[in-house]
Design an enzyme around this catalytic site. Sequence first.
Site, short mmCIF file in Angstrom:
data_model
loop_
_atom_site.label_atom_id
_atom_site.label_comp_id
_atom_site.label_asym_id
_atom_site.label_seq_id
_atom_site.Cartn_x
_atom_site.Cartn_y
_atom_site.Cartn_z
N THR A 237 0.82 -1.22 0.00
CA THR A 237 0.00 0.00 0.00
C THR A 237 0.85 1.27 0.00
O THR A 237 0.31 2.37 -0.13
CB THR A 237 -0.91 0.02 1.25
OG1 THR A 237 -0.08 -0.25 2.39
CG2 THR A 237 -2.01 -1.02 1.16
N SER B 186 4.28 3.89 -0.97
CA SER B 186 4.72 4.63 -2.16
C SER B 186 5.41 3.68 -3.16
O SER B 186 5.11 3.67 -4.36
CB SER B 186 5.69 5.71 -1.65
OG SER B 186 6.14 6.54 -2.64
N VAL B 187 6.30 2.85 -2.65
CA VAL B 187 6.99 1.86 -3.50
C VAL B 187 6.02 0.73 -3.85
O VAL B 187 5.96 0.26 -5.00
CB VAL B 187 8.25 1.33 -2.78
CG1 VAL B 187 8.87 0.16 -3.53
CG2 VAL B 187 9.27 2.45 -2.60
N SER C 151 -4.22 -2.90 7.73
CA SER C 151 -4.78 -3.07 6.38
C SER C 151 -5.19 -4.52 6.10
O SER C 151 -5.97 -4.76 5.16
CB SER C 151 -3.74 -2.67 5.33
OG SER C 151 -3.23 -1.39 5.60
N LEU D 82 8.84 -2.64 2.37
CA LEU D 82 8.57 -2.43 3.81
C LEU D 82 9.47 -1.34 4.36
O LEU D 82 10.64 -1.19 3.94
CB LEU D 82 8.82 -3.71 4.59
CG LEU D 82 7.82 -4.84 4.37
CD1 LEU D 82 8.33 -6.13 5.00
CD2 LEU D 82 6.45 -4.47 4.93
N CYS E 236 17.50 4.99 -3.61
CA CYS E 236 17.00 5.47 -4.89
C CYS E 236 17.88 6.57 -5.51
O CYS E 236 18.07 6.61 -6.73
CB CYS E 236 15.57 5.98 -4.74
SG CYS E 236 15.31 7.01 -3.29
N GLY F 243 9.76 10.06 -2.44
CA GLY F 243 10.90 9.36 -1.82
C GLY F 243 10.74 9.21 -0.32
O GLY F 243 11.35 8.35 0.30
N HIS G 114 14.10 11.98 -8.95
CA HIS G 114 15.21 12.61 -8.24
C HIS G 114 16.20 13.19 -9.26
O HIS G 114 16.63 12.50 -10.19
CB HIS G 114 15.97 11.58 -7.40
CG HIS G 114 15.23 11.08 -6.18
ND1 HIS G 114 14.03 11.59 -5.74
CD2 HIS G 114 15.57 10.11 -5.28
CE1 HIS G 114 13.66 10.96 -4.64
NE2 HIS G 114 14.56 10.06 -4.35
N ASN H 159 12.40 7.80 -8.99
CA ASN H 159 12.80 7.19 -7.72
C ASN H 159 11.99 5.97 -7.32
O ASN H 159 12.50 5.10 -6.61
CB ASN H 159 12.75 8.22 -6.58
CG ASN H 159 11.41 8.90 -6.45
OD1 ASN H 159 10.97 9.59 -7.38
ND2 ASN H 159 10.74 8.74 -5.34
#
Length: 386
Positions: free
Chosen positions: A16, A18-19, A44, A88, A177, A209, A274, A364
């Site tokens: 869930t 950003s990555v 979640s 994670l 990144c 990021g 970036h 990134n």
Amino acid sequence: MAASYPKKKCGVLGATGSVGQRFILLLADHPFLELQAVGASERSADKKYKDAVRWKQSAPMSEKLSNLVLRECKAELFTDCDLVFSGLNSDIAGETGKGLQPGVSPSRSEDGMLTFKTEMAFIKAEIPVFSNAKNYRKDPIVPLVVPTVNPSHMDLIPHQRKHFGLKKGFLVCNSNCAVIGVVIPFAALQAKFGPVEEVEVFTEQAISGAGYPGVPSLDIVDNVIPFISGEEDKMENEAQKILGSLNADATAFNEQAGLRIGATCTRVGVTDGHMAFVSLRFKNRPAPKAEEVVQAMREYQSEAQKLGAPSAPEFAIKVFDEPDRPQPRLDRDISKGYTVSVGRVRDGAEGGYFDIRFAALSHNTVIGAAGSSILNAEVAVIKGYI
Ligand SMILES: NC(=O)C1=CN([C@@H]2O[C@H](COP(=O)(O)OP(=O)(O)OC[C@H]3O[C@@H](n4cnc5c(N)ncnc54)[C@H](OP(=O)(O)O)[C@@H]3O)[C@@H](O)[C@H]2O)C=CC1
Ligand SMILES: N[C@@H](CC(=O)OP(=O)(O)O)C(=O)O
């Protein structure tokens, strides 16, 4: 015709975030990596992905994947996966500051039981892990792989398995990144002109990021933050391992000796992408001129490309001649974000210390994170490690 590989079922831990969201986008139509399972925190778990996630991507999520039910990130819940990707947070991913070698000796939980942090628990359950977290990057027994630079470092996997007594499990890490965006141009230059000796780099890093919700809007709108905790240390110390070599019996890495990097890292109000502004000095004299550097970057072919990894970009590096490129909004999605864009390639100041200056832009969460993990997994499948 492109080779075909057997389908592999994969999971995403931290799906869930950003990555994690980028993994969901990139795996939606992958030729052989089938997204089977998604994991996140207890908060979640048991919800449908679409109901738990706060989707921040400009492209929509796939209907099919949006209905996957989130699981807790416990290895015993992912035994239906051939591999997992980890997006994670580092405090959940693994031990901090100790590395994997001592990580074999697990932590002790409050009730005195021995426990393994998440990524170690997965590899112990014989599930290969491709991690974005920082914990084990510098561990001597863990390949730190940027797929368009050093995928051959994955040949340490048999040794890692032997060390832990594993048959199928292993751990491969991506680098930070911002590091990824500069080591790809460095690899191209070193292949042609020999070692880079001294680097000074200044970054302008995107908000994504910092994860979600990340940096408060009142901190970043109409502003630049001249510090990112821990980032400069990673910029100064990860490249030496990536650009180093694997020893002859594939049991240890030799870091690139003599490569010194000074970094200043800042956060700017850009969503993704970036920027890094690099000045560098080569070891060998005479140093190449800017035109030769441009050509070397344009000609660079990575091993991931040569191996036929399906996500490998046609060009690992795109070099712009236009003086006002690359720009994050215009150029971060070149080759779906797998290509690093370079521009403003110039000779160093006349009579000055540095030989070459350039700007590099990298997406990134694609080549800087999820995309690199996916490419690493493709290479591992092609090499027969999965
Ligand atoms: N963002 C980037 O550009 C890059 C990030 N990285 C690294 O990748 C990792 C992920 O970063 P990012 O996506 O930005 O982080 P986010 O904070 O956006 O996402 C964190 C994810 O971890 C999950 N999570 C949090 N706590 C737990 C828990 N106790 N158990 C299981 N899952 C949990 C969250 O789930 P939930 O929604 O349920 O809370 C969420 O899915 C980090 O290690 C980061 O340093 C590396 C390179 C680039
Ligand atoms: N710190 C990076 C992203 C990141 O999480 O890096 P790392 O995985 O090295 O901690 C940024 O803020 O842009």
